[in-house]
Scaffold this active site. Sequence first.
Site, PDB file in Angstrom:
ATOM      1  N   LYS A 154      -4.172  11.728   6.503  1.00 47.89           N
ATOM      2  CA  LYS A 154      -5.595  11.777   6.059  1.00 47.89           C
ATOM      3  C   LYS A 154      -5.865  10.970   4.743  1.00 47.89           C
ATOM      4  CE  LYS A 154      -8.459  15.601   4.172  1.00 47.89           C
ATOM      5  NZ  LYS A 154      -8.415  16.919   3.806  1.00 47.89           N
ATOM      6  N   ASP A 156      -8.398  10.183   2.070  1.00 49.48           N
ATOM      7  CA  ASP A 156      -9.593  10.721   1.138  1.00 49.48           C
ATOM      8  C   ASP A 156     -10.446   9.530   0.929  1.00 49.48           C
ATOM      9  OD1 ASP A 156     -11.465  12.622   0.503  1.00 49.48           O
ATOM     10  OD2 ASP A 156      -9.888  13.967  -0.087  1.00 49.48           O
ATOM     11  N   SER A 188     -11.921  10.111   5.819  1.00 44.65           N
ATOM     12  CA  SER A 188     -12.990  11.051   5.198  1.00 44.65           C
ATOM     13  C   SER A 188     -14.216  10.090   4.975  1.00 44.65           C
ATOM     14  CB  SER A 188     -12.498  11.556   3.760  1.00 44.65           C
ATOM     15  OG  SER A 188     -11.563  12.391   3.756  1.00 44.65           O
ATOM     16  N   ASP A 215     -16.452  19.932   2.565  1.00 42.86           N
ATOM     17  CA  ASP A 215     -14.991  20.674   2.294  1.00 42.86           C
ATOM     18  C   ASP A 215     -15.693  22.088   2.806  1.00 42.86           C
ATOM     19  OD1 ASP A 215     -13.495  18.680   1.675  1.00 42.86           O
ATOM     20  OD2 ASP A 215     -12.777  19.656  -0.296  1.00 42.86           O
TER      21      ASP A 215
END
Length: 403
Positions: A154, A156, A188, A215
């Site tokens: 992931k 960000d 993201s 989020d």
Amino acid sequence: MLKLLALLIAVACVSALDNGLARTPPMGWLSWQRFRCNIDCKNDPKNCISERLYMDMADRMAADGYKEAGYEYVNIDDCWALKERDPKTLQLVPDPVRFPSGMKKLADYVHSKGLKLGTYGDMGIYTCGGYPGSKFTMETDARTFSEWGIDSFKMDGCYSTTADFPTAYPIMEFYLNKTGRPILFSCSWPAYMQTKDINYPLIAEKCNIWRNYDDIADSWDSVKTIIKFYGDNKGNFSAVAGPGNFNDPDMIIVGNRGLSYSEEQAQMALWAMMAAPLFISSDLRSISNESRDLLLHKGVIAINQDKLGIMGQRVFAVSNIQVWTRPVLPAGSYALAILNENDGGSGTTVKFYLSNLAISSKSSFKLTEIFQGKDMGVFNSTTEFAIDVDVSSVFFGKLTPVS
Ligand SMILES: *[C@@H]1O[C@H](CO)[C@@H](O)[C@H](O)[C@H]1NC(C)=O
Ligand SMILES: *[C@@H]1O[C@H](CO)[C@@H](O)[C@H](O)[C@H]1NC(C)=O
Ligand SMILES: *[C@@H]1O[C@H](CO)[C@@H](O)[C@H](O)[C@H]1NC(C)=O
Ligand SMILES: *[C@@H]1O[C@H](CO)[C@@H](O)[C@H](O)[C@H]1NC(C)=O
């Protein structure tokens, strides 16, 4: 309709990221919502970001039915690394106090349970928590993750500018691919842009899943705000979802403290409608049986994991009632969710016709309620649906054509 669907799937196949992963929305566990950036292992050894936490969750996933249900990825989030890279190799270094065995050993452990390990980083200079980002070290980081046996990354977008995203995310995808190890890529990218000129087809070409929005927090308000964003579908991001590529409305908070049981059902149903990744972020060591059974519900998971991979859409919304449909298999079927967001009174009887669902089919449909498996009868274009939906609750069903 079917022709159009076939066309959409064909289009998705031509342009989508092709690493063989996420053919259906990925399922697993992710630490962020429940455990955040708790690095205080001295005073809170059970809940701090450490190898013990991820091993505990892998144990529970393997032993308590999650793995059998399809939950696969054990995902680390922020705050796992040292604040400095190795000065010689420039590699990221897992905090040796909290991850004394190292990442390779942790990956081996997770793999030994038949599960996969995901990790977290950032395309900027730092991660959101202030740990080293990958901006100048993407090739090294991709290689490091691959050597450790990482299965998902992931990335960000803190400490960077959105103008860099359309080049930086594809560069990381290039290096991940170059490792030769299939690594699910979670971006993201649109989350930091939200509605500004987002090139969704490019995102789907470079990422398996991508966060579009804020989020999630442990509250019903947060869940409702997210559902609204995905229902609005600004930028038409639902169109690029399909096998290999999914919009990610963020973690499943079932099993925490913020939702009632009917709200937990609503989150599961809507995430299934959205063909969303199912990353649980609650403590599987202490979750109630009721919440666990909901997470493991076969009917809900079957809709979420439908092989067509089409993202459902909100077809109407009026007086805090919204209706979503999603084409699913067998061909010509639909999942149906009716969400009642009212917070007073004792529920609403929602009445509508097939045409209100933008279903023009001449066939009759059998409607089955999914949570209880209840047969709701047969409907056609001239029959009216009348479905009771309590406040802060969802009706979740499947319409299957009958010949
Ligand atoms: C790398 O990309 C090629 C071309 O899209 C694809 O066929 C291959 O499976 C990818 N490999 C990995 C490890 O992601
Ligand atoms: C969304 O994209 C699909 C597929 O490209 C297209 O058919 C549809 O018209 C688009 N919808 C909007 C509102 O732009
Ligand atoms: C919860 O489930 C476990 C295992 O499925 C069972 O042993 C236990 O009795 C259940 N607890 C309650 C309170 O029902
Ligand atoms: C729709 O169902 C109703 C009630 O079962 C039936 O009377 C009617 O003939 C059906 N209409 C069509 C077009 O099939």
